[in-house]
Design a protein around this motif. Sequence first.
Motif, PDB file in Angstrom:
ATOM      1  N   ALA A   1       7.368  15.269 -15.742  1.00  0.00           N
ATOM      2  CA  ALA A   1       6.284  14.343 -16.081  1.00  0.00           C
ATOM      3  C   ALA A   1       6.264  13.154 -15.129  1.00  0.00           C
ATOM      4  N   TRP A   2       7.438  12.678 -14.736  1.00  0.00           N
ATOM      5  CA  TRP A   2       7.540  11.527 -13.842  1.00  0.00           C
ATOM      6  C   TRP A   2       6.944  11.833 -12.474  1.00  0.00           C
ATOM      7  N   LEU A   3       7.252  12.989 -11.918  1.00  0.00           N
ATOM      8  CA  LEU A   3       6.722  13.356 -10.607  1.00  0.00           C
ATOM      9  C   LEU A   3       5.201  13.487 -10.645  1.00  0.00           C
TER      10      LEU A   3
ATOM     11  N   ARG B   1       3.230  11.924 -12.630  1.00  0.00           N
ATOM     12  CA  ARG B   1       2.721  10.563 -12.780  1.00  0.00           C
ATOM     13  C   ARG B   1       2.705   9.829 -11.442  1.00  0.00           C
ATOM     14  N   LEU B   2       3.774   9.957 -10.658  1.00  0.00           N
ATOM     15  CA  LEU B   2       3.868   9.252  -9.385  1.00  0.00           C
ATOM     16  C   LEU B   2       2.789   9.700  -8.406  1.00  0.00           C
ATOM     17  N   PHE B   3       2.655  11.000  -8.228  1.00  0.00           N
ATOM     18  CA  PHE B   3       1.685  11.493  -7.254  1.00  0.00           C
ATOM     19  C   PHE B   3       0.250  11.216  -7.709  1.00  0.00           C
ATOM     20  N   ALA B   4      -0.004  11.320  -9.014  1.00  0.00           N
ATOM     21  CA  ALA B   4      -1.340  11.014  -9.523  1.00  0.00           C
ATOM     22  C   ALA B   4      -1.681   9.545  -9.300  1.00  0.00           C
ATOM     23  N   LEU B   5      -0.712   8.681  -9.520  1.00  0.00           N
ATOM     24  CA  LEU B   5      -0.926   7.250  -9.340  1.00  0.00           C
ATOM     25  C   LEU B   5      -1.176   6.915  -7.870  1.00  0.00           C
ATOM     26  N   ALA B   6      -0.369   7.488  -6.974  1.00  0.00           N
ATOM     27  CA  ALA B   6      -0.549   7.237  -5.543  1.00  0.00           C
ATOM     28  C   ALA B   6      -1.913   7.727  -5.073  1.00  0.00           C
ATOM     29  N   GLU B   7      -2.350   8.863  -5.594  1.00  0.00           N
ATOM     30  CA  GLU B   7      -3.657   9.405  -5.218  1.00  0.00           C
ATOM     31  C   GLU B   7      -4.780   8.539  -5.774  1.00  0.00           C
TER      32      GLU B   7
ATOM     33  N   ASN C   1       0.808  -1.218   0.000  1.00  0.00           N
ATOM     34  CA  ASN C   1       0.000   0.000   0.000  1.00  0.00           C
ATOM     35  C   ASN C   1       0.846   1.275   0.000  1.00  0.00           C
ATOM     36  N   VAL C   2       2.103   1.158  -0.423  1.00  0.00           N
ATOM     37  CA  VAL C   2       3.003   2.306  -0.533  1.00  0.00           C
ATOM     38  C   VAL C   2       3.631   2.278  -1.925  1.00  0.00           C
ATOM     39  N   LEU C   3       3.764   3.453  -2.540  1.00  0.00           N
ATOM     40  CA  LEU C   3       4.422   3.559  -3.837  1.00  0.00           C
ATOM     41  C   LEU C   3       5.872   3.979  -3.622  1.00  0.00           C
ATOM     42  N   PHE C   4       6.801   3.258  -4.243  1.00  0.00           N
ATOM     43  CA  PHE C   4       8.228   3.558  -4.180  1.00  0.00           C
ATOM     44  C   PHE C   4       8.692   3.950  -5.579  1.00  0.00           C
ATOM     45  N   ALA C   5       9.650   4.879  -5.649  1.00  0.00           N
ATOM     46  CA  ALA C   5      10.118   5.317  -6.965  1.00  0.00           C
ATOM     47  C   ALA C   5      11.528   5.871  -6.882  1.00  0.00           C
ATOM     48  N   THR C   6      12.273   5.702  -7.970  1.00  0.00           N
ATOM     49  CA  THR C   6      13.575   6.344  -8.128  1.00  0.00           C
ATOM     50  C   THR C   6      13.437   7.476  -9.134  1.00  0.00           C
TER      51      THR C   6
ATOM     52  N   ALA D   1      15.788  23.897  -8.299  1.00  0.00           N
ATOM     53  CA  ALA D   1      14.684  24.821  -8.035  1.00  0.00           C
ATOM     54  C   ALA D   1      13.346  24.269  -8.523  1.00  0.00           C
ATOM     55  N   GLU D   2      13.295  23.779  -9.759  1.00  0.00           N
ATOM     56  CA  GLU D   2      12.012  23.305 -10.286  1.00  0.00           C
ATOM     57  C   GLU D   2      11.528  22.030  -9.609  1.00  0.00           C
ATOM     58  N   PRO D   3      12.356  20.967  -9.485  1.00  0.00           N
ATOM     59  CA  PRO D   3      11.839  19.780  -8.786  1.00  0.00           C
ATOM     60  C   PRO D   3      11.484  20.061  -7.331  1.00  0.00           C
ATOM     61  N   ARG D   4      12.208  20.966  -6.676  1.00  0.00           N
ATOM     62  CA  ARG D   4      11.873  21.312  -5.289  1.00  0.00           C
ATOM     63  C   ARG D   4      10.475  21.922  -5.214  1.00  0.00           C
ATOM     64  N   ARG D   5      10.212  22.874  -6.089  1.00  0.00           N
ATOM     65  CA  ARG D   5       8.900  23.530  -6.111  1.00  0.00           C
ATOM     66  C   ARG D   5       7.798  22.534  -6.470  1.00  0.00           C
ATOM     67  N   GLN D   6       8.066  21.670  -7.429  1.00  0.00           N
ATOM     68  CA  GLN D   6       7.054  20.718  -7.872  1.00  0.00           C
ATOM     69  C   GLN D   6       6.734  19.686  -6.787  1.00  0.00           C
ATOM     70  N   ILE D   7       7.760  19.148  -6.136  1.00  0.00           N
ATOM     71  CA  ILE D   7       7.520  18.158  -5.085  1.00  0.00           C
ATOM     72  C   ILE D   7       6.733  18.783  -3.945  1.00  0.00           C
ATOM     73  N   ARG D   8       7.058  20.016  -3.582  1.00  0.00           N
ATOM     74  CA  ARG D   8       6.301  20.694  -2.529  1.00  0.00           C
ATOM     75  C   ARG D   8       4.822  20.795  -2.885  1.00  0.00           C
ATOM     76  N   ASN D   9       4.549  21.262  -4.091  1.00  0.00           N
ATOM     77  CA  ASN D   9       3.159  21.461  -4.500  1.00  0.00           C
ATOM     78  C   ASN D   9       2.395  20.145  -4.570  1.00  0.00           C
ATOM     79  N   LEU D  10       3.022  19.112  -5.134  1.00  0.00           N
ATOM     80  CA  LEU D  10       2.348  17.827  -5.254  1.00  0.00           C
ATOM     81  C   LEU D  10       2.148  17.173  -3.887  1.00  0.00           C
ATOM     82  N   ALA D  11       3.120  17.327  -2.993  1.00  0.00           N
ATOM     83  CA  ALA D  11       2.997  16.753  -1.653  1.00  0.00           C
ATOM     84  C   ALA D  11       1.873  17.419  -0.875  1.00  0.00           C
ATOM     85  N   GLU D  12       1.668  18.712  -1.097  1.00  0.00           N
ATOM     86  CA  GLU D  12       0.587  19.421  -0.422  1.00  0.00           C
ATOM     87  C   GLU D  12      -0.780  18.890  -0.848  1.00  0.00           C
ATOM     88  N   GLN D  13      -0.897  18.497  -2.102  1.00  0.00           N
ATOM     89  CA  GLN D  13      -2.174  18.005  -2.622  1.00  0.00           C
ATOM     90  C   GLN D  13      -2.412  16.537  -2.284  1.00  0.00           C
ATOM     91  N   TYR D  14      -1.341  15.784  -2.085  1.00  0.00           N
ATOM     92  CA  TYR D  14      -1.448  14.347  -1.837  1.00  0.00           C
ATOM     93  C   TYR D  14      -1.939  14.095  -0.414  1.00  0.00           C
TER      94      TYR D  14
END
Length: 347
Positions: free
Chosen positions: A229-231, A233-239, A195-200, A276-289
């Motif tokens: 695109a990968w990030l 995809r990961l958060f959408a899939l986990a959600e 019940n956990v998604l793992f990714a590299t 800068a971009e992946p940091r901002r993106q991970i923050r935003n996606l984590a807030e929604q997840y």
Amino acid sequence: MSRAGSPLRRPWSTTRAMQAALVALAFAGAAPGAWAGGRATPASASHPASGTRGAPFQFSVIGHIWRDSGGVDSGSDEAMLRRALADAGAAAPAFIVATGLKATAEPCSDKLYGQRRQLFNDVEVPLIVSLAGSDWTECLNSAGRSNAIERLNRLRELLFTDSQSLGGRRLTLTRQSGTAKFRSYAENAHWEYGNVLFATINLPAKNNHFRPEAGRNSEYEDRLVANRAWLHRLFALAEHRKLIGLVLFSDGDVGVQAERSFSLLSGFLPKQDGYAEPRRQIRNLAEQYKGTVLLVDAQGTGNEPAINWHGKVGHLSLAADWAEVRIAPGAATLFVVKGGNADAAPQ
């Protein structure tokens, strides 16, 4: 309020159209049968892993264990890796993630790459490689010029040729290269367990391989698009699958828990900050997840491994060591480093 700072902001609401688009992206290029039930199997078989939903389990992760002796004692690097693999495997983990396969000072040769692949395959449990900058970004050709892109492509050919992990028993992975647009990025992989998604994700140390002297940073810029695109995809899939957690492995520390105006590179302009971009993106996606996020990298300082919590986002940074992470669905803390001092719950 958490020990590490202010909690993350409340999630922004998303439109149904955006949710549908993200879910469609998440399933694009997924391997057939990637979400069927199954267990880790011998190398001759090909089945996805799932674990039992709700049951506790643990995985091991090996940090950047290399001494980088500059070639004076090249055997010590492999000896340390062998010892770390043996110790991590003895903990009976569901799988092992190795952050990198060589020290910077070791040769960028096909011979060494092949030797490390064999070493990983000799491990009894499934093993997944998360590439490190030392594996390819500092490689030079015979003329003393950067050979990074050629070596990265060679690693993809040697380590990520199919949907299987390494190790004596295998996990079936879904690679980003299964999507035609990103067929080069086989190092980015995800799998579901318990019940956990793992990714590299390929985010190397030393500023994400951003080269200010290079004019157009073609490798960096193209990988930035793929990782974006990968990030998503990961958060959408986990959600979509209502998974309780998402664990993301990378070499570099993107600084998600740093102050929002902070740049990892003191004195550098924001546009020169490769994270800068992946940091901002991970923050935003984590807030929604809705679940818990754990970010694991190999840029620790040598202290005892510990998870630093900021809201529902945890950060585990390893140095020359390995760690066993226990996952206990339903417990106050989803992720706990065994033997570490990180067993306080996120707040």
